[in-house]
Design a protein around this motif. Structure first.
Motif, short mmCIF file in Angstrom:
data_model
loop_
_atom_site.label_atom_id
_atom_site.label_comp_id
_atom_site.label_asym_id
_atom_site.label_seq_id
_atom_site.Cartn_x
_atom_site.Cartn_y
_atom_site.Cartn_z
N ASN A 116 25.13 40.41 32.97
CA ASN A 116 24.88 41.83 33.28
C ASN A 116 23.49 42.03 33.86
O ASN A 116 23.30 42.76 34.85
CB ASN A 116 25.00 42.69 32.02
N ARG A 117 22.52 41.40 33.26
CA ARG A 117 21.14 41.60 33.68
C ARG A 117 20.87 40.98 35.05
O ARG A 117 20.19 41.57 35.89
CB ARG A 117 20.19 41.05 32.61
N MET A 118 21.44 39.81 35.31
CA MET A 118 21.28 39.21 36.62
C MET A 118 22.02 40.01 37.69
O MET A 118 21.52 40.17 38.82
CB MET A 118 21.76 37.76 36.61
N ALA A 119 23.19 40.52 37.36
CA ALA A 119 23.93 41.35 38.32
C ALA A 119 23.14 42.61 38.65
O ALA A 119 23.07 43.04 39.81
CB ALA A 119 25.30 41.71 37.76
N ASN A 120 22.52 43.22 37.63
CA ASN A 120 21.74 44.43 37.88
C ASN A 120 20.49 44.14 38.70
O ASN A 120 20.14 44.89 39.62
CB ASN A 120 21.36 45.09 36.55
N VAL A 121 19.79 43.06 38.37
CA VAL A 121 18.55 42.72 39.08
C VAL A 121 18.82 42.37 40.54
O VAL A 121 18.08 42.77 41.44
CB VAL A 121 17.80 41.58 38.37
N THR A 122 19.92 41.63 40.77
CA THR A 122 20.23 41.22 42.15
C THR A 122 20.93 42.33 42.94
O THR A 122 21.09 42.21 44.15
CB THR A 122 21.12 39.97 42.16
N GLY A 123 21.33 43.39 42.25
CA GLY A 123 22.07 44.45 42.94
C GLY A 123 23.45 43.99 43.37
O GLY A 123 23.97 44.39 44.42
N MET A 124 24.07 43.14 42.55
CA MET A 124 25.36 42.55 42.91
C MET A 124 26.43 43.64 43.07
O MET A 124 26.60 44.48 42.19
CB MET A 124 25.79 41.55 41.84
N ARG A 125 27.09 43.61 44.20
CA ARG A 125 28.09 44.63 44.53
C ARG A 125 29.49 44.15 44.17
O ARG A 125 29.90 43.05 44.56
CB ARG A 125 28.01 44.94 46.02
N PRO A 126 30.27 44.95 43.43
CA PRO A 126 31.65 44.55 43.15
C PRO A 126 32.49 44.54 44.43
O PRO A 126 32.31 45.38 45.31
CB PRO A 126 32.17 45.65 42.20
N ASN A 127 33.40 43.60 44.52
CA ASN A 127 34.35 43.59 45.65
C ASN A 127 35.21 44.84 45.60
O ASN A 127 35.64 45.27 44.52
CB ASN A 127 35.27 42.38 45.56
N ASP A 128 35.50 45.41 46.74
CA ASP A 128 36.36 46.59 46.80
C ASP A 128 37.73 46.32 46.17
O ASP A 128 38.34 47.21 45.58
CB ASP A 128 36.54 47.05 48.25
N GLU A 129 38.21 45.08 46.31
CA GLU A 129 39.55 44.74 45.80
C GLU A 129 39.69 45.00 44.30
O GLU A 129 40.76 45.35 43.82
CB GLU A 129 39.86 43.27 46.08
N PHE A 130 38.59 44.83 43.55
CA PHE A 130 38.67 44.97 42.10
C PHE A 130 39.06 46.38 41.66
O PHE A 130 39.70 46.56 40.62
CB PHE A 130 37.33 44.61 41.45
N TYR A 131 38.66 47.38 42.42
CA TYR A 131 38.83 48.76 41.96
C TYR A 131 40.29 49.14 41.76
O TYR A 131 40.61 49.96 40.89
CB TYR A 131 38.17 49.72 42.94
N LEU A 132 41.18 48.58 42.56
CA LEU A 132 42.59 48.98 42.49
C LEU A 132 43.46 48.00 41.71
O LEU A 132 44.59 48.34 41.35
CB LEU A 132 43.15 49.12 43.91
N MET A 133 42.95 46.83 41.41
CA MET A 133 43.77 45.81 40.74
C MET A 133 44.26 46.29 39.38
O MET A 133 43.50 46.81 38.58
CB MET A 133 42.97 44.52 40.57
N GLY A 134 45.56 46.12 39.13
CA GLY A 134 46.13 46.42 37.83
C GLY A 134 46.29 47.88 37.50
O GLY A 134 46.68 48.23 36.39
N ARG A 135 46.04 48.76 38.46
CA ARG A 135 46.15 50.20 38.16
C ARG A 135 47.56 50.74 38.36
O ARG A 135 47.98 51.65 37.66
CB ARG A 135 45.18 51.00 39.03
N VAL A 136 48.29 50.17 39.31
CA VAL A 136 49.66 50.61 39.57
C VAL A 136 50.59 49.44 39.28
O VAL A 136 50.46 48.38 39.90
CB VAL A 136 49.83 51.07 41.03
#
Length: 202
Positions: free
Chosen positions: A170-190
């Motif tokens: 979490n801390r490395m992702a926040n420090v590096t400004g790691m961006r989530p892939n757009d694909e993740f947002y919709l996975m498993g929702r429908v």
């Protein structure tokens, strides 16, 4: 214009060491895309290897009573407590798929006590969040509470280790400004229609 996936230089796949490139291509073949964490952390290959070795030891193990869904639930809940967008979005997507519950990741990230999960999972997340936010307060009573739900001491180690490892992530992702892939947002929702479902007519 799409923002960069990291504040640090992101190497080209072709320029990576063979073992790292092979692992990334394997993930791409399975998922259909490359999760940005694999590329962003490849900025430092030696640390990449250590990171994913520990990740796999914790998240892919078959021993103990924690399911893959339980493990992703721990990551999602504690990553939310650490305000890590990347890990909440990415692991929330995996959680939805493993649990086959389109709402569970959002519920767990916001307030696991109101989520549609089992009492056992609620106790698990109570402990994980204590480890995440107040590990100095963990005592024998926490172990007793988890034992009452059928968790062994080794399971409790797993809960704590997953929480601690993703605290680093979490801390490395926040420090590096790691961006989530757009694909993740919709996975498993429908839910996907059954394979033998008749084709929908126009």
């Amino acid at each position: 214009m799409t923002p960069p996936i990291s504040r640090y230089p992101v190497p080209e796949l072709k320029d990576l060491p063979e073992d790292i490139r092979a692992r990334i291509l394997e993930v791409q073949d399975k998922a259909g895309f490359v999760p940005n964490v694999f590329l962003a952390l490849a900025h430092r290959p030696a640390e990449w290897r250590a990171f994913f070795a520990y990740h796999d030891a914790l998240m892919l193990k078959d021993s103990g009573s924690l399911t893959k869904g339980d493990r992703e639930m721990i990551v999602t809940a504690t990553s939310a407590a650490n305000h890590c967008l990347y890990c909440v979005v990415a692991h929330g997507a995996i959680l939805r798929i493993y649990e086959k519950k389109p709402l569970v990741a959002d519920q767990v990230a916001v307030n696991h006590r109101k989520a549609d999960i089992t009492p056992r999972q609620r106790a698990m997340l109570d402990f994980a969040l204590k480890v995440c936010l107040r590990s100095h307060e963990v005592d024998d009573a926490d172990f007793a509470a988890l034992h009452a739900h059928g968790f062994s001491d080794e399971d409790i180690w797993d809960i704590a280790a997953i929480t601690a490892f993703f605290g680093l992530s979490n801390r490395m992702a926040n420090v590096t400004g790691m961006r989530p892939n757009d694909e993740f947002y919709l996975m498993g929702r429908v839910p996907k229609p059954p394979k033998d479902a008749p084709a929908r007519q126009a």
